[in-house]
Scaffold this active site. Structure first.
Site, PDB file in Angstrom:
ATOM      1  N   CYS A 125       0.131   9.495  11.899  1.00 46.66           N
ATOM      2  CA  CYS A 125       0.357  10.528  10.867  1.00 46.66           C
ATOM      3  C   CYS A 125      -0.209  11.895  11.252  1.00 46.66           C
ATOM      4  O   CYS A 125       0.151  12.902  10.646  1.00 46.66           O
ATOM      5  CB  CYS A 125      -0.252  10.095   9.541  1.00 46.66           C
ATOM      6  SG  CYS A 125       0.376   8.503   9.002  1.00 46.66           S
TER       7      CYS A 125
ATOM      8  N   HIS B 180      -1.377  15.765   4.550  1.00 49.79           N
ATOM      9  CA  HIS B 180      -0.481  14.649   4.845  1.00 49.79           C
ATOM     10  C   HIS B 180      -0.131  13.953   3.534  1.00 49.79           C
ATOM     11  O   HIS B 180      -1.007  13.671   2.716  1.00 49.79           O
ATOM     12  CB  HIS B 180      -1.181  13.681   5.805  1.00 49.79           C
ATOM     13  CG  HIS B 180      -0.449  12.395   5.976  1.00 49.79           C
ATOM     14  ND1 HIS B 180       0.892  12.343   6.225  1.00 49.79           N
ATOM     15  CD2 HIS B 180      -0.875  11.102   5.917  1.00 49.79           C
ATOM     16  CE1 HIS B 180       1.263  11.072   6.310  1.00 49.79           C
ATOM     17  NE2 HIS B 180       0.208  10.312   6.128  1.00 49.79           N
TER      18      HIS B 180
ATOM     19  N   ASN C 201       5.450   8.261   2.255  1.00 51.71           N
ATOM     20  CA  ASN C 201       4.670   8.563   3.461  1.00 51.71           C
ATOM     21  C   ASN C 201       5.598   8.561   4.671  1.00 51.71           C
ATOM     22  O   ASN C 201       6.104   7.512   5.058  1.00 51.71           O
ATOM     23  CB  ASN C 201       3.565   7.508   3.614  1.00 51.71           C
ATOM     24  CG  ASN C 201       2.653   7.777   4.802  1.00 51.71           C
ATOM     25  OD1 ASN C 201       2.969   8.575   5.681  1.00 51.71           O
ATOM     26  ND2 ASN C 201       1.524   7.096   4.830  1.00 51.71           N
TER      27      ASN C 201
HETATM   28  O1  UT7 Z   1      -0.587   7.468   6.387  1.00 48.16           O
HETATM   29  C1  UT7 Z   1      -1.767   6.897   6.860  1.00 48.16           C
HETATM   30  C2  UT7 Z   1      -2.791   6.899   5.834  1.00 48.16           C
HETATM   31  N1  UT7 Z   1      -2.464   5.987   4.795  1.00 48.16           N
HETATM   32  C3  UT7 Z   1      -3.095   6.084   3.669  1.00 48.16           C
HETATM   33  O2  UT7 Z   1      -3.893   6.989   3.532  1.00 48.16           O
HETATM   34  C4  UT7 Z   1      -2.889   5.060   2.609  1.00 48.16           C
HETATM   35  C5  UT7 Z   1      -4.181   4.761   1.957  1.00 48.16           C
HETATM   36  N2  UT7 Z   1      -4.185   3.727   0.961  1.00 48.16           N
HETATM   37  C6  UT7 Z   1      -3.497   3.799  -0.219  1.00 48.16           C
HETATM   38  O3  UT7 Z   1      -2.719   4.690  -0.447  1.00 48.16           O
HETATM   39  C7  UT7 Z   1      -3.828   2.771  -1.266  1.00 48.16           C
HETATM   40  O4  UT7 Z   1      -4.932   2.017  -0.848  1.00 48.16           O
HETATM   41  C8  UT7 Z   1      -2.668   1.816  -1.622  1.00 48.16           C
HETATM   42  C9  UT7 Z   1      -1.628   2.556  -2.424  1.00 48.16           C
HETATM   43  C10 UT7 Z   1      -2.071   1.245  -0.355  1.00 48.16           C
HETATM   44  C11 UT7 Z   1      -3.183   0.666  -2.491  1.00 48.16           C
HETATM   45  O5  UT7 Z   1      -3.841   1.164  -3.648  1.00 48.16           O
HETATM   46  P1  UT7 Z   1      -5.272   0.607  -4.066  1.00 48.16           P
HETATM   47  O6  UT7 Z   1      -5.623   1.273  -5.329  1.00 48.16           O
HETATM   48  O7  UT7 Z   1      -6.197   0.826  -2.902  1.00 48.16           O
HETATM   49  O8  UT7 Z   1      -4.995  -0.907  -4.342  1.00 48.16           O
HETATM   50  P2  UT7 Z   1      -5.600  -2.217  -3.628  1.00 48.16           P
HETATM   51  O9  UT7 Z   1      -5.111  -2.288  -2.218  1.00 48.16           O
HETATM   52  O10 UT7 Z   1      -7.064  -2.240  -3.848  1.00 48.16           O
HETATM   53  O11 UT7 Z   1      -4.907  -3.328  -4.475  1.00 48.16           O
HETATM   54  C12 UT7 Z   1      -5.138  -3.467  -5.871  1.00 48.16           C
HETATM   55  C13 UT7 Z   1      -4.276  -4.584  -6.400  1.00 48.16           C
HETATM   56  C14 UT7 Z   1      -4.354  -5.882  -5.581  1.00 48.16           C
HETATM   57  O12 UT7 Z   1      -4.319  -6.964  -6.462  1.00 48.16           O
HETATM   58  P3  UT7 Z   1      -5.672  -7.736  -6.835  1.00 48.16           P
HETATM   59  O13 UT7 Z   1      -6.237  -8.202  -5.533  1.00 48.16           O
HETATM   60  O14 UT7 Z   1      -6.521  -6.710  -7.514  1.00 48.16           O
HETATM   61  O15 UT7 Z   1      -5.172  -8.817  -7.731  1.00 48.16           O
HETATM   62  C15 UT7 Z   1      -3.067  -5.867  -4.785  1.00 48.16           C
HETATM   63  O16 UT7 Z   1      -2.620  -7.147  -4.464  1.00 48.16           O
HETATM   64  O17 UT7 Z   1      -2.896  -4.191  -6.390  1.00 48.16           O
HETATM   65  C16 UT7 Z   1      -2.114  -5.212  -5.755  1.00 48.16           C
HETATM   66  N3  UT7 Z   1      -0.960  -4.573  -5.122  1.00 48.16           N
HETATM   67  C17 UT7 Z   1       0.193  -4.353  -5.757  1.00 48.16           C
HETATM   68  N4  UT7 Z   1       0.590  -4.598  -7.006  1.00 48.16           N
HETATM   69  C18 UT7 Z   1       1.831  -4.237  -7.360  1.00 48.16           C
HETATM   70  C19 UT7 Z   1      -0.864  -4.110  -3.853  1.00 48.16           C
HETATM   71  N5  UT7 Z   1       0.358  -3.583  -3.659  1.00 48.16           N
HETATM   72  C20 UT7 Z   1       1.030  -3.722  -4.829  1.00 48.16           C
HETATM   73  C21 UT7 Z   1       2.325  -3.367  -5.235  1.00 48.16           C
HETATM   74  N6  UT7 Z   1       2.675  -3.636  -6.516  1.00 48.16           N
HETATM   75  N7  UT7 Z   1       3.209  -2.742  -4.439  1.00 48.16           N
END
Ligand code: UT7
Length: 332
Positions: A118, A259, A289
């Protein structure tokens, strides 16, 4: 307020291309266990673009590259160098930059791909400006382009809702001190190489190997939550470094284009830097993204919305796999 180059690199043209096909959150609801609400509140993304079946990286690069050359009023034969930032090449050999060279008519250009995920576009700007500063090149085309949806695991809800395809390009020419790319800072930390990766499809696990197929290795994998925290910290730090190096205040920045990975990351970084909402540009809602294409795509959108003008002071900051991160201050 610029690094000590006699000649700076000035952006004289911009161009972008997005595939026609829009993939909405609602459509993703039918593919994986997710919801429009979750995607919007956790990422800000409403829709993203996906290449057509008969399209691949070259098609995006050529369209964005042509648009930037036309915008700059530059003849293809006058381009000395093409730097293509991408993580999703057309094919492993040769470089995609070489494949597009005849299509773009860049008969006098040396062409290569640059891999920094990225941060690839900002890394490329830093490379390009060195060649302009030394007089090795007069006219450089930098393209950031990605076909990420070809490497997305459509069964993995934690990544498949995030990424999109697209391309953005800029043409650089020598400028006088005070205009163009004033400062760039770039960093790498390979200790975190595994938090955003595609572990298969390379020389360790070639795409046709049993491991690649059985373990679904040639797909984008990301430890999202960990990445989120490092992204906010790194983007804030490197942006501050550039602001301090320039000896300016945050109020001097006309537009901040970070980004476009996640709206919450963008807001957190904007708040930490003390930027107002009006100073921060986002288009992640519409494109998701797009990795190396993210910043040049946003630059074109910002110009179309009248928020990036000749003379604007632009801060851009990128973060991604590697880890890599980088920031640049540009007088348009
Ligand atoms: O381009 C390179 C750089 N990339 C980034 O900077 C991306 C950085 N990360 C993010 O944008 C975020 O971490 C995400 C959007 C990927 C995830 O958001 P989060 O608030 O960090 O969520 P999490 O990974 O902590 O997941 C929370 C919950 C989990 O469920 P449990 O374990 O709490 O039951 C996941 O399984 O959300 C669940 N989850 C989803 N639920 C519905 C993960 N993906 C999804 C989804 N729909 N698509």
């Amino acid at each position: 307020m610029h690094d000590h180059f006699a000649k700076t690199a000035k952006i004289v043209g911009l161009g972008s291309y997005l595939p026609e096909r829009i993939l909405t959150n609602r459509e993703l609801e039918a593919m994986v266990e997710t919801s429009d609400e979750w995607i919007r509140t956790r990422t800000g993304i409403r829709e993203r673009r996906v290449v057509a079946e008969d399209e691949a990286l070259v098609d995006l690069v050529v369209r964005a590259g042509r648009a930037a050359l036309t915008d700059a009023g530059v003849e293809p034969e006058d381009v000395d160098l093409l730097i293509l930032a991408t993580a999703t090449v057309e094919q492993p050999i040769p470089a995609t930059a070489a494949i597009v060279q005849p299509m773009l008519g860049l008969v006098n250009a040396a062409c290569f791909d640059l891999s920094a995920a990225c941060s690839g576009f900002t890394y490329s700007l830093n490379v390009a400006r060195q060649f302009i500063a030394t007089g090795e090149a007069e006219t450089i085309l930098v393209v950031g382009a990605e076909c990420l949806t070809r490497y997305v695991d459509w069964t993995d809800r934690s990544t498949c809702v995030l990424f999109g395809d697209g391309a953005g390009a800029v043409v650089l020419k020598p400028g006088t001190p005070g205009e163009g790319i004033l400062h760039v800072r770039w960093r790498t930390d390979g200790n975190y190489a595994d938090i955003i990766s595609m572990p298969g499809g390379g020389s360790r696990f070639p795409p046709h190997s049993i491991e690649s197929i059985d373990k679904r290795l040639p797909y984008i994998k990301m430890r999202g939550n960990e990445t989120f925290k490092v992204a906010v910290r790194s983007l804030t730090e490197i942006s501050r470094e550039v602001i301090d190096a320039a000896g300016i205040g945050v109020e001097d920045i006309d537009l901040f284009i970070p980004h476009q990975a996640n709206m919450r990351i963008i807001q957190a970084v904007g708040n930490r830097l003390g930027l107002s909402e009006e100073q921060v540009f986002t288009n992640v809602e519409r494109v998701g993204n797009t990795s190396a294409a993210s910043i040049p795509l946003a630059m074109v959108d910002a110009r179309n919305e009248g928020r990036l003008k000749p003379g604007s002071l632009l801060l851009t900051s990128a973060f991604g796999g590697g880890l890599t991160w980088a920031s640049s201050l540009i007088r348009m």
